[in-house]
Design a protein around this motif. Structure first.
Motif, PDB file in Angstrom:
ATOM      1  N   THR A 226      17.977 -86.040  -8.593  1.00 55.48           N
ATOM      2  CA  THR A 226      18.870 -85.779  -9.714  1.00 55.48           C
ATOM      3  C   THR A 226      18.201 -86.147 -11.031  1.00 55.48           C
ATOM      4  O   THR A 226      18.281 -85.419 -12.020  1.00 55.48           O
ATOM      5  CB  THR A 226      20.179 -86.577  -9.550  1.00 55.48           C
ATOM      6  N   ALA A 227      17.506 -87.284 -11.007  1.00 60.15           N
ATOM      7  CA  ALA A 227      16.861 -87.749 -12.233  1.00 60.15           C
ATOM      8  C   ALA A 227      15.788 -86.775 -12.697  1.00 60.15           C
ATOM      9  O   ALA A 227      15.542 -86.614 -13.881  1.00 60.15           O
ATOM     10  CB  ALA A 227      16.255 -89.127 -11.998  1.00 60.15           C
ATOM     11  N   HIS A 228      15.125 -86.128 -11.709  1.00 62.85           N
ATOM     12  CA  HIS A 228      14.021 -85.232 -12.052  1.00 62.85           C
ATOM     13  C   HIS A 228      14.445 -83.768 -12.095  1.00 62.85           C
ATOM     14  O   HIS A 228      13.596 -82.899 -12.290  1.00 62.85           O
ATOM     15  CB  HIS A 228      12.876 -85.420 -11.054  1.00 62.85           C
ATOM     16  N   ALA A 229      15.723 -83.491 -11.874  1.00 68.34           N
ATOM     17  CA  ALA A 229      16.196 -82.101 -11.905  1.00 68.34           C
ATOM     18  C   ALA A 229      15.953 -81.504 -13.282  1.00 68.34           C
ATOM     19  O   ALA A 229      16.219 -82.133 -14.308  1.00 68.34           O
ATOM     20  CB  ALA A 229      17.689 -82.043 -11.560  1.00 68.34           C
ATOM     21  N   LYS A 230      15.417 -80.311 -13.303  1.00 67.22           N
ATOM     22  CA  LYS A 230      15.132 -79.635 -14.552  1.00 67.22           C
ATOM     23  C   LYS A 230      16.166 -78.540 -14.773  1.00 67.22           C
ATOM     24  O   LYS A 230      16.804 -78.062 -13.835  1.00 67.22           O
ATOM     25  CB  LYS A 230      13.712 -79.061 -14.511  1.00 67.22           C
ATOM     26  N   SER A 231      16.343 -78.159 -16.028  1.00 70.17           N
ATOM     27  CA  SER A 231      17.370 -77.170 -16.330  1.00 70.17           C
ATOM     28  C   SER A 231      16.775 -75.975 -17.058  1.00 70.17           C
ATOM     29  O   SER A 231      15.730 -76.065 -17.704  1.00 70.17           O
ATOM     30  CB  SER A 231      18.481 -77.798 -17.175  1.00 70.17           C
ATOM     31  N   LEU A 232      17.455 -74.855 -16.919  1.00 70.67           N
ATOM     32  CA  LEU A 232      17.087 -73.633 -17.619  1.00 70.67           C
ATOM     33  C   LEU A 232      18.313 -73.083 -18.332  1.00 70.67           C
ATOM     34  O   LEU A 232      19.400 -73.015 -17.745  1.00 70.67           O
ATOM     35  CB  LEU A 232      16.581 -72.571 -16.639  1.00 70.67           C
TER      36      LEU A 232
ATOM     37  N   ASN B 135      10.378 -75.667 -20.176  1.00 67.59           N
ATOM     38  CA  ASN B 135      10.283 -75.629 -18.720  1.00 67.59           C
ATOM     39  C   ASN B 135       9.722 -74.271 -18.277  1.00 67.59           C
ATOM     40  O   ASN B 135      10.401 -73.497 -17.593  1.00 67.59           O
ATOM     41  CB  ASN B 135      11.677 -75.860 -18.122  1.00 67.59           C
ATOM     42  N   PRO B 136       8.493 -73.966 -18.689  1.00 67.62           N
ATOM     43  CA  PRO B 136       7.940 -72.633 -18.421  1.00 67.62           C
ATOM     44  C   PRO B 136       7.768 -72.313 -16.937  1.00 67.62           C
ATOM     45  O   PRO B 136       7.931 -71.158 -16.535  1.00 67.62           O
ATOM     46  CB  PRO B 136       6.586 -72.653 -19.146  1.00 67.62           C
ATOM     47  N   GLU B 137       7.427 -73.316 -16.127  1.00 65.49           N
ATOM     48  CA  GLU B 137       7.182 -73.030 -14.718  1.00 65.49           C
ATOM     49  C   GLU B 137       8.439 -72.546 -14.003  1.00 65.49           C
ATOM     50  O   GLU B 137       8.399 -71.592 -13.224  1.00 65.49           O
ATOM     51  CB  GLU B 137       6.591 -74.266 -14.024  1.00 65.49           C
ATOM     52  N   ASP B 138       9.570 -73.216 -14.270  1.00 69.04           N
ATOM     53  CA  ASP B 138      10.809 -72.788 -13.627  1.00 69.04           C
ATOM     54  C   ASP B 138      11.328 -71.490 -14.230  1.00 69.04           C
ATOM     55  O   ASP B 138      11.963 -70.684 -13.541  1.00 69.04           O
ATOM     56  CB  ASP B 138      11.869 -73.889 -13.719  1.00 69.04           C
ATOM     57  N   ALA B 139      11.069 -71.277 -15.519  1.00 75.91           N
ATOM     58  CA  ALA B 139      11.438 -70.007 -16.140  1.00 75.91           C
ATOM     59  C   ALA B 139      10.699 -68.860 -15.452  1.00 75.91           C
ATOM     60  O   ALA B 139      11.279 -67.810 -15.149  1.00 75.91           O
ATOM     61  CB  ALA B 139      11.115 -70.032 -17.636  1.00 75.91           C
TER      62      ALA B 139
ATOM     63  N   TYR C 158      24.665 -62.764  -8.690  1.00 76.28           N
ATOM     64  CA  TYR C 158      23.222 -63.023  -8.754  1.00 76.28           C
ATOM     65  C   TYR C 158      22.918 -64.518  -8.823  1.00 76.28           C
ATOM     66  O   TYR C 158      22.009 -65.017  -8.151  1.00 76.28           O
ATOM     67  CB  TYR C 158      22.597 -62.356  -9.986  1.00 76.28           C
ATOM     68  N   MET C 159      23.691 -65.223  -9.653  1.00 80.08           N
ATOM     69  CA  MET C 159      23.387 -66.640  -9.843  1.00 80.08           C
ATOM     70  C   MET C 159      23.688 -67.466  -8.605  1.00 80.08           C
ATOM     71  O   MET C 159      23.049 -68.488  -8.366  1.00 80.08           O
ATOM     72  CB  MET C 159      24.148 -67.190 -11.047  1.00 80.08           C
ATOM     73  N   GLY C 160      24.657 -67.038  -7.821  1.00 82.83           N
ATOM     74  CA  GLY C 160      24.921 -67.737  -6.563  1.00 82.83           C
ATOM     75  C   GLY C 160      23.692 -67.717  -5.674  1.00 82.83           C
ATOM     76  O   GLY C 160      23.313 -68.727  -5.065  1.00 82.83           O
ATOM     77  N   ALA C 161      23.024 -66.557  -5.636  1.00 87.39           N
ATOM     78  CA  ALA C 161      21.812 -66.429  -4.825  1.00 87.39           C
ATOM     79  C   ALA C 161      20.633 -67.157  -5.466  1.00 87.39           C
ATOM     80  O   ALA C 161      19.818 -67.777  -4.774  1.00 87.39           O
ATOM     81  CB  ALA C 161      21.480 -64.944  -4.633  1.00 87.39           C
TER      82      ALA C 161
ATOM     83  N   PHE D  23      21.065 -74.521 -13.767  1.00 89.86           N
ATOM     84  CA  PHE D  23      21.129 -73.326 -14.597  1.00 89.86           C
ATOM     85  C   PHE D  23      22.301 -73.397 -15.577  1.00 89.86           C
ATOM     86  O   PHE D  23      23.413 -73.777 -15.209  1.00 89.86           O
ATOM     87  CB  PHE D  23      21.297 -72.070 -13.734  1.00 89.86           C
ATOM     88  N   HIS D  24      22.026 -73.003 -16.804  1.00 91.42           N
ATOM     89  CA  HIS D  24      23.070 -72.851 -17.811  1.00 91.42           C
ATOM     90  C   HIS D  24      22.994 -71.414 -18.313  1.00 91.42           C
ATOM     91  O   HIS D  24      22.011 -71.037 -18.961  1.00 91.42           O
ATOM     92  CB  HIS D  24      22.862 -73.820 -18.977  1.00 91.42           C
TER      93      HIS D  24
END
Length: 338
Positions: A23-29, A262-266, A43-46, A56-57
């Motif tokens: 949780t502490a390291h969770a990243k957001s987009l 957060n380019p990698e997760d993007a 789509y977002m569910g998948a 995700f936001h």
């Protein structure tokens, strides 16, 4: 027994600790999209299941509102990813200039028309113009079935047509862009003037004209194919008419905003949008899926979607469309002022 209890407690503490670390390291987009609400949810569910480590936001806006927000935030961008945004708007130099050069491996397999020459965007999906015609209202008003944009200029349809505002809606824009590119400026504006005489209302949403027509408020909603097909499947007295002339379409472009933290997760998210899993979901909603091998569903064909839409689409010049957009909208406001 005591040793067993100690081991269970130790395992539980380790599990909680691992959860807290995750949780502490969770990243957001933060994702901005102009896709329709119901498909975004699906789509977002998948996507969340495929990327459980990312929070995700998602902000969903109409095409016009999203463009305005992106321009307002140019000096302080808040989005990490632009997803499913009209390519005409994406090619606005001010927005296009904010994109990072990133082309997923799967994007390289798309035909050139579906991806940016500079590797900053690609389009997995698109949508095309279609009329939603309420057959019951048409019959009660003794009106003929329209087959073309030219037909909609006939006085018999006065007050029976609803159309999206091209300044707010990507669907509204693709409709007039195809007419102007197909007919040329003089004849194109003449047709738009004639059409305007019959329009009861301009809406800010591309799907709303179809929804208004299907409930019988108006006979004809100039919209796009999916809400027409959705209405038919839901049992409304709607016939989908693909105009015989100047069938406009729009691509839904995606790209990474270059200021993302957060380019990698993007990039991972954009990779997912071209995955077989995503392609399977698009078939439920999209009349145009650019991913090789993604064929229209039986439900869409049954509702009236041509088996090969590429053969009926007007070949829009998207760069020309983007360059002329401001001037065209200014003239459209003058032509349709009441």
């Amino acid at each position: 027994m005591q040793r067993f209890t100690h081991n269970v407690l130790a395992a539980a503490v380790a599990l909680v600790g691992a959860s807290l670390i995750q949780t502490a390291h969770a990243k957001s987009l933060t994702i901005y999209t102009a896709l329709e609400d119901d498909e975004v949810t699906d789509y977002m569910g998948a996507a969340k299941a495929a990327m459980p480590d990312v929070e995700f936001h998602v902000l969903r806006l109409s095409t016009g509102d999203m463009a305005a927000r992106l321009l307002a935030e140019i000096k302080n961008p808040r989005a990490d990813v632009i997803w499913g945004f009209a390519v005409t708007n994406m090619l606005d130099p001010r927005i296009h200039g904010e994109l990072m050069q990133y082309e997923p491996v799967a994007a390289k397999k798309l035909p050139a028309i579906y991806r940016g020459k500079d590797g900053t965007w690609f389009a997995a999906t698109g949508y095309m113009a279609a009329f939603c015609v309420n057959t019951e209202r048409l019959k009660s008003k003794n009106l003929p079935m329209p087959a073309s944009w030219e037909d909609l200029t006939k006085p018999v349809y006065k007050g029976e047509i609803v159309m999206p505002n091209p300044a707010a809606s990507g669907t509204g824009w693709l409709q007039i862009a195809a007419i102007l590119q197909g007919l040329g400026n003089d004849k194109g504006w003449d047709l738009i003037k004639g059409l305007n005489q019959n329009i009861a209302q301009y809406t800010s949403s591309g799907s709303k004209p179809c929804k208004m027509a299907r409930t019988g408020e108006y006979a004809i909603g100039a919209s796009f194919a999916f809400p027409a097909m959705q209405s038919i499947e839901a049992g409304f007295p709607v016939k989908m008419v693909v105009p015989s002339d100047w069938v406009g379409y729009e691509l839904e472009a995606s790209g990474v905003v270059k200021t993302t933290k957060n380019p990698e997760d993007a990039k991972r998210f954009l990779d997912w949008t071209l995955s077989p899993q995503a392609a399977g979901l698009y078939k439920k909603y999209k009349e145009i899926v650019t991913i090789p091998g993604a064929e229209p569903s039986e439900q869409l064909i049954k509702a009236g979607l041509p088996t090969n839409v590429d053969k009926i689409l007007y070949p829009i010049d998207f760069e020309k469309s983007a360059a002329e957009r401001a001037d065209v909208l200014k003239q459209w406001q003058q032509v349709t002022a009441r």
